[in-house]
Every structure is written in structure tokens, then in C-alpha cells.
Scaffold this motif. Structure first.
Motif, PDB file in Angstrom:
ATOM      1  N   THR A 286       0.828  -1.211   0.000  1.00 56.74           N
ATOM      2  CA  THR A 286       0.000   0.000   0.000  1.00 56.74           C
ATOM      3  C   THR A 286       0.859   1.257   0.000  1.00 56.74           C
ATOM      4  O   THR A 286       0.617   2.190  -0.776  1.00 56.74           O
ATOM      5  CB  THR A 286      -0.946   0.004   1.209  1.00 56.74           C
ATOM      6  N   LEU A 289       2.618   1.621  -3.477  1.00 56.52           N
ATOM      7  CA  LEU A 289       1.731   1.969  -4.587  1.00 56.52           C
ATOM      8  C   LEU A 289       1.044   3.306  -4.356  1.00 56.52           C
ATOM      9  O   LEU A 289       0.629   3.962  -5.318  1.00 56.52           O
ATOM     10  CB  LEU A 289       0.737   0.841  -4.842  1.00 56.52           C
ATOM     11  N   ASN A 290       0.925   3.748  -3.118  1.00 60.34           N
ATOM     12  CA  ASN A 290       0.504   5.128  -2.875  1.00 60.34           C
ATOM     13  C   ASN A 290       1.513   6.098  -3.498  1.00 60.34           C
ATOM     14  O   ASN A 290       1.140   7.113  -4.109  1.00 60.34           O
ATOM     15  CB  ASN A 290       0.387   5.410  -1.378  1.00 60.34           C
ATOM     16  N   TYR A 292       3.551   5.364  -6.009  1.00 59.66           N
ATOM     17  CA  TYR A 292       3.423   5.160  -7.459  1.00 59.66           C
ATOM     18  C   TYR A 292       2.275   5.989  -8.020  1.00 59.66           C
ATOM     19  O   TYR A 292       2.399   6.601  -9.095  1.00 59.66           O
ATOM     20  CB  TYR A 292       3.207   3.674  -7.715  1.00 59.66           C
ATOM     21  N   SER A 293       1.166   6.045  -7.270  1.00 57.44           N
ATOM     22  CA  SER A 293      -0.006   6.794  -7.746  1.00 57.44           C
ATOM     23  C   SER A 293       0.231   8.299  -7.760  1.00 57.44           C
ATOM     24  O   SER A 293      -0.569   9.050  -8.321  1.00 57.44           O
ATOM     25  CB  SER A 293      -1.228   6.476  -6.863  1.00 57.44           C
ATOM     26  N   LEU A 305       0.592  -8.366  -9.046  1.00 61.92           N
ATOM     27  CA  LEU A 305       0.076  -8.626  -7.694  1.00 61.92           C
ATOM     28  C   LEU A 305      -0.665  -9.953  -7.573  1.00 61.92           C
ATOM     29  O   LEU A 305      -0.568 -10.613  -6.536  1.00 61.92           O
ATOM     30  CB  LEU A 305      -0.816  -7.473  -7.242  1.00 61.92           C
ATOM     31  N   PRO A 325      -6.431  -2.654  -0.172  1.00 63.94           N
ATOM     32  CA  PRO A 325      -6.012  -1.672  -1.173  1.00 63.94           C
ATOM     33  C   PRO A 325      -5.068  -2.263  -2.220  1.00 63.94           C
ATOM     34  O   PRO A 325      -4.121  -2.974  -1.872  1.00 63.94           O
ATOM     35  CB  PRO A 325      -5.299  -0.596  -0.342  1.00 63.94           C
ATOM     36  N   TYR A 326      -5.352  -1.991  -3.467  1.00 66.22           N
ATOM     37  CA  TYR A 326      -4.539  -2.383  -4.620  1.00 66.22           C
ATOM     38  C   TYR A 326      -4.560  -3.884  -4.906  1.00 66.22           C
ATOM     39  O   TYR A 326      -4.597  -4.293  -6.064  1.00 66.22           O
ATOM     40  CB  TYR A 326      -3.076  -1.925  -4.462  1.00 66.22           C
ATOM     41  N   SER A 327      -4.479  -4.728  -3.891  1.00 62.79           N
ATOM     42  CA  SER A 327      -4.269  -6.155  -4.107  1.00 62.79           C
ATOM     43  C   SER A 327      -5.532  -6.999  -4.000  1.00 62.79           C
ATOM     44  O   SER A 327      -5.532  -8.157  -4.427  1.00 62.79           O
ATOM     45  CB  SER A 327      -3.241  -6.678  -3.097  1.00 62.79           C
ATOM     46  N   PHE A 332     -10.912  -3.279  -8.148  1.00 60.71           N
ATOM     47  CA  PHE A 332     -11.102  -2.632  -9.449  1.00 60.71           C
ATOM     48  C   PHE A 332     -12.440  -3.022 -10.072  1.00 60.71           C
ATOM     49  O   PHE A 332     -12.644  -2.858 -11.273  1.00 60.71           O
ATOM     50  CB  PHE A 332      -9.946  -2.981 -10.391  1.00 60.71           C
TER      51      PHE A 332
END
Length: 359
Positions: A286, A289-290, A292-293, A305, A325-327, A332
Motif C-alpha cells: 500500500t 503503490l501510494n 506510485y499513484s 500482484l 487496497p490495490y491487491s 477494481f
């Protein structure tokens, strides 16, 4: 009705000189995975050696250059995983294995036996410094606790010098004032500086001071104040990596980490998916990738992932929550019609305009 009167408010750290609220995270920290140690000890069924080896290689593939692999003085299993990694040639030359040990002579000596033959090692030692631990667990005053830390630092330096002369190993040092967030900031600084005076770090031989949220007591800005106070006042600061190790008791580990980085943190210890005792460690996925965003290269590869999740779930027997989150498998997915409509129009707009950036 819950009896809120059982609890007292944790004092806010008064640090008016703080500058972290006006800063931004501009680059990735040094990352250290503690999945094989802190994460593993939190499992109902701890990983065996084959599972640890598989997970170790997954962490290497993700790009981790520092990996805490165990507590080799704690048990034969912990000792054997380290020996298997070293003797089996599993550790790449650019990866440093980290081992944890209490500030006790017999355990430190056992740890040095365990790491023999590795190319790059971090010896991470700790003792608890908090008010409650001093009073209830150790029955010692501040000077007594400082002495434990100083004696541990001296022995580690002595054994390092002997081992380097014998084998040429690259051994680095890390110290944690365990229960840092429950320790008076001025005293935490005193203990860390006493350890640094023993180690005498240089530009070519930097050391790590790790500031763990062993138990989360307060809001993230309080931790950030503690970190900035330490960062501003540590001796040899230019030769010290300030490391963060947040736990998630209040659900604030990611916020603690991000604010701690603003406050001077150089390094982050955590786990994939936030596994750890109680409510877990900070989730490195998290945090990375925070970044990365926000257009920052996290220096870790989480591009696949689902594959990482599959390995994690298989070796730990844990489940990654669908809304993680993300994973998570559903993060999505949109089930609302209006959301689906907006997504479809957004994708069409990107195609029409040739927009290569995500907003």
C-alpha cells in the motif's frame, strides 16, 4: 456500555519546531521486508523452511534489497532457515539479510554463529525502553536500561571486528529502542545516542536507528513529531539511517509511515499485505503503490500482484481481503450502474484524446 474511563489520554508530543507538515514525499525509502520474521511469528502455523525459501525468492523478485529472515537465537528452526539460505546459495550478492536479537550476550553470540558465511548482514538488536517496560518487566531505572543497550552495542562491535578480520563479511548495525512510542522522547534520544557513541558511524559505515511503533498509542501526527525530534537531534545524523517500523493497532500504520517519512525517515520495515502480530505491520504494498499513484518510482516491482498474492496465500495460509487496497480481487470492480457508466465514458475519453496519464 463501554467504560471509557478505564483509559487515559496519551500525551501529545510538544514539538513546535516541526517542519514535516509542509513537506512532500519525493522519493522511495530504503525498504526492508520483515515477512519472514515479524510476519512469520504472527502465523497460526508458521512457515517451514521450504515455504520460507519460496517466500524469500518472491521478496527478492519484488526488488527488496534488505530482508529480515529471522531470530536465529530464538529456536533451531530460526537458526536453520538462515543456515539453509547461506549454505544453499539463495542470497544474491546485492541482497542483505537482517537478523534480530535481544540485547543479551549469549543470544548475540549465537546470532553471530548463525550468520557466518553470509556476504552482507545487518545485526539488528533491541531492548525495551518504555516507562512501563522499565517499571514492570525489567525493574530498572533509565541508567540500567541504557547500560543494557550500551553493553549490547559494545559486544556487537567487538564480534563484528573479529568476524570481519576472519572472513571479510560486510556486517552493518541496527538498534531499536523497543516500545519507542511509549518512551519519553528525550530518553529515547539519550539511549540511541549512547549506542551511536559506541558504534561511531562514518560515511562509509553507516548504521540504522529503528523507531518502532511497537504498540500504536496515538494519532499519526504524534509519531511524526517523535520521528522529527529524533531525526533532528541524533548524533552522527549524516551517518545514520532513520528507520520506521509501524504496527497497525489503531489502523494507522500507513499514515504513520507516510508522516514518518515526511518527518525524516529514510527507511521502512514492513510486510506484504500488512501481516503481523495483532492487527499487523505496515503494508509495504500500500505505501509503495501510494507513492506510485503520485508519480514516484517506489523501487519495488508489484506489477503482478495476483502472482505475489498467490504465493503469499499459499505459504502463509493467510487470505488477502477482497477489499485490501490495490491487491484485493474486488478493488477494481464496480457494481454500481452509475460508477460503471462513468468508467466506460472515462475509458472512451482516454482513447479519443490519447491521454496517457491516469487522473
Amino acid at each position: 456500555m463501554l467504560n471509557y474511563q478505564r483509559y487515559k489520554r496519551v500525551p501529545v508530543v510538544n514539538f513546535p519546531e516541526r517542519t514535516w507538515p509542509d513537506k512532500e514525499i519525493m522519493k522511495a525509502p530504503i525498504w526492508c521486508s520483515v515477512d519472514l520474521r515479524d510476519g512469520n511469528q504472527a502465523l497460526v502455523t508458521p512457515m517451514g523452511i521450504p515455504e520460507k525459501i519460496r517466500f524469500f525468492h518472491t521478496l527478492v523478485d519484488c526488488g527488496f534489497k534488505e530482508i529480515e529472515v529471522g531470530f536465529p537465537s530464538a529456536s533451531e528452526t530460526e537458526y536453520e532457515i538462515l543456515r539453509t539460505l547461506i549454505e544453499g546459495g539463495h542470497i544474491p550478492d546485492d541482497v542483505t539479510v537482517q537478523v534480530l536479537v535481544q540485547a543479551r550476550e549469549e543470544l548475540i553470540r549465537k546470532t553471530f554463529e548463525a550468520v557466518r558465511g553470509a556476504k552482507n548482514v545487518i545485526i539488528h538488536f533491541y531492548n525495551s525502553t518504555s516507562t512501563l517496560q522499565r517499571k514492570i518487566v525489567f525493574g530498572k531505572d533509565m541508567d540500567g536500561i541504557t547500560d543494557i543497550a550500551v553493553q549490547g552495542a559494545r559486544l556487537i562491535r567487538q564480534l563484528t571486528e573479529e568476524e570481519v578480520a576472519r572472513s571479510g563479511m560486510n556486517i552493518r548495525y541496527e538498534y531499536s529502542p523497543e516500545s519507542f512510542t511509549g518512551t519519553e522522547p528525550e530518553y529515547a534520544l539519550e539511549v540511541c545516542n549512547a549506542v551511536l557513541d559506541v558504534w561511531q558511524p562514518t560515511p562509509d559505515d553507516k548504521v540504522i536507528i529503528n523507531l518502532p511503533v511497537t504498540v500504536s498509542h496515538s494519532m499519526p501526527h504524534v509519531y511524526a513529531n517523535q520521528v522529527e525530534f529524533m531525526s533532528d537531534n541524533l548524533k552522527y545524523r549524516e551517518n545514520v539511517y532513520v528507520s520506521l517500523h509501524p504496527h497497525n493497532d489503531r489502523g494507522c500504520a500507513v499514515a504513520d509511515t507516510e508522516m514518518g517519512l515526511l518527518a525524516g525517515g529514510d527507511r521502512v520495515e514492513g510486510t506484504l499485505f500488512g501481516n503481523g502480530e495483532r492487527t499487523g505491520n505496515v503494508d509495504i504494498i500500500t505505501v509503495a503503490l501510494n507513492m506510485y499513484s503520485q508519480g514516484i518510482d517506489p523501487q519495488l516491482d508489484f506489477s503482478n500482484l495476483p502472482a505475489i498474492t498467490e504465493v503469499y496465500e499459499r505459504v502463509t495460509r493467510m487470505h488477502v481481503y477482497e477489499r485490501s487496497p490495490y491487491s484485493g480481487q474486488l478493488v477494481f470492480a464496480a457494481f454500481s450502474g452509475s460508477h460503471q457508466d462513468a468508467i466506460a465514458k472515462g475509458m472512451a475519453y482516454r482513447k479519443e484524446k490519447g491521454d496517457h496519464r491516469w487522473t
